[in-house]
Write a protein that holds these residues in place. Sequence first.
Motif, mmCIF file in Angstrom:
data_model
loop_
_atom_site.group_PDB
_atom_site.id
_atom_site.type_symbol
_atom_site.label_atom_id
_atom_site.label_comp_id
_atom_site.label_asym_id
_atom_site.label_seq_id
_atom_site.Cartn_x
_atom_site.Cartn_y
_atom_site.Cartn_z
ATOM 1 N N ALA A 170 -32.637 2.333 16.074
ATOM 2 C CA ALA A 170 -32.818 3.414 15.096
ATOM 3 C C ALA A 170 -32.419 4.764 15.687
ATOM 4 O O ALA A 170 -31.953 5.656 14.962
ATOM 5 N N TYR A 171 -32.571 4.912 17.009
ATOM 6 C CA TYR A 171 -32.286 6.208 17.631
ATOM 7 C C TYR A 171 -30.802 6.439 17.886
ATOM 8 O O TYR A 171 -30.424 7.475 18.441
ATOM 9 N N MET A 176 -32.291 11.241 14.086
ATOM 10 C CA MET A 176 -33.560 10.956 14.762
ATOM 11 C C MET A 176 -33.812 11.938 15.908
ATOM 12 O O MET A 176 -34.834 11.866 16.586
ATOM 13 N N ALA A 187 -38.534 12.770 12.192
ATOM 14 C CA ALA A 187 -38.328 11.355 11.858
ATOM 15 C C ALA A 187 -38.415 10.484 13.101
ATOM 16 O O ALA A 187 -38.962 9.373 13.065
ATOM 17 N N TYR A 191 -41.202 7.485 13.774
ATOM 18 C CA TYR A 191 -40.776 6.118 14.082
ATOM 19 C C TYR A 191 -41.440 5.635 15.370
ATOM 20 O O TYR A 191 -41.916 4.499 15.451
ATOM 21 N N GLN A 195 -44.074 2.462 16.278
ATOM 22 C CA GLN A 195 -43.860 1.471 17.323
ATOM 23 C C GLN A 195 -45.075 1.346 18.242
ATOM 24 O O GLN A 195 -45.481 0.236 18.619
ATOM 25 N N SER A 207 -43.424 4.227 7.600
ATOM 26 C CA SER A 207 -42.210 3.448 7.353
ATOM 27 C C SER A 207 -40.987 4.198 7.863
ATOM 28 O O SER A 207 -40.975 5.435 7.890
ATOM 29 N N PRO A 208 -39.950 3.487 8.281
ATOM 30 C CA PRO A 208 -38.737 4.146 8.788
ATOM 31 C C PRO A 208 -38.100 5.027 7.727
ATOM 32 O O PRO A 208 -38.166 4.741 6.530
ATOM 33 N N LYS A 209 -37.488 6.102 8.166
ATOM 34 C CA LYS A 209 -36.765 6.998 7.266
ATOM 35 C C LYS A 209 -35.538 6.287 6.711
ATOM 36 O O LYS A 209 -34.791 5.640 7.447
ATOM 37 N N GLU A 210 -35.367 6.371 5.409
ATOM 38 C CA GLU A 210 -34.188 5.770 4.785
ATOM 39 C C GLU A 210 -33.198 6.869 4.429
ATOM 40 O O GLU A 210 -33.486 7.766 3.645
#
Length: 280
Positions: A170-171, A176, A187, A191, A195, A207-210
Amino acid sequence: MREDSGGGKNARRRYVAIGDSFTEGVGDPSKVLPNGVRGWADRVAEKLAKAQPGWEYANLAVRSKRLRHIIDEQLQPAIDMEPTLITLYAGGNDILDFGTDMEALLDDYELLVARLRETGATVVLFTGFDVKVSAVLEPFKKRNTLYNERVRGIASKYGALLVDYWCFDAYKDSRMWSPDRLHMSKAGHKYLAAQVLDHLDIPHKISPKEWEPPTRLTLREWERRQRRWVNDWVVPLFGRKLRGVTLGDSLQPRWPQPVKVPRKGGLKKLMEAYPRYHRR
């Protein structure tokens, strides 16, 4: 996760976070919280309190601190608080310093982890992310790789939980990261909080950023951003290193004493009482 008093509603639950800007929360600005930031550790503390009443939280992390500062300034105060949960990230600033002896650094890191584990607390460690910001910082890649290898081994040796930050795809998304490209954005902090909570088996709804796919930059736009980044962040960073000053020199820890985290409203509800907690 260890809890004193045999568990139950009267069990002591105390989370102490130690480290540098990564744990202080730099990159996640707040107009109301101490030092003007929030960060993943605050979010973890809030979710702990929401899931299990009675959690107390202290955050001793201060931006720019080297490992030696964390050992000298944060280790004993953290131990004295008799924590049941400790998170530690340290050494990232040392990696970026000229002439760092990585073997000596990581030997000291291991001694720090050993001391923390002697408390009986659950200890959470982190690898470092391989930030692809510029060829300017590529010489430090080997140091980061060595750091991560040793941290993984130390976590295994001492029975610490490991959040393998290096592995989080994700990073790879630039959104991010904050404008300096070295600290997580809001964000990114959210995240990471998710974790950490997952590793602790604490329920949450983070929840993860969309996002939509990033807009492709033209060569001119990319060059303009690179020049701005070098002028705004890289030059001042190395200037401070040459002068021997840091951004954390005038700052105090954000939560220097354990505070009881409200189940509703989180840490913002404590701000009226914050000067009482911050006074030394």
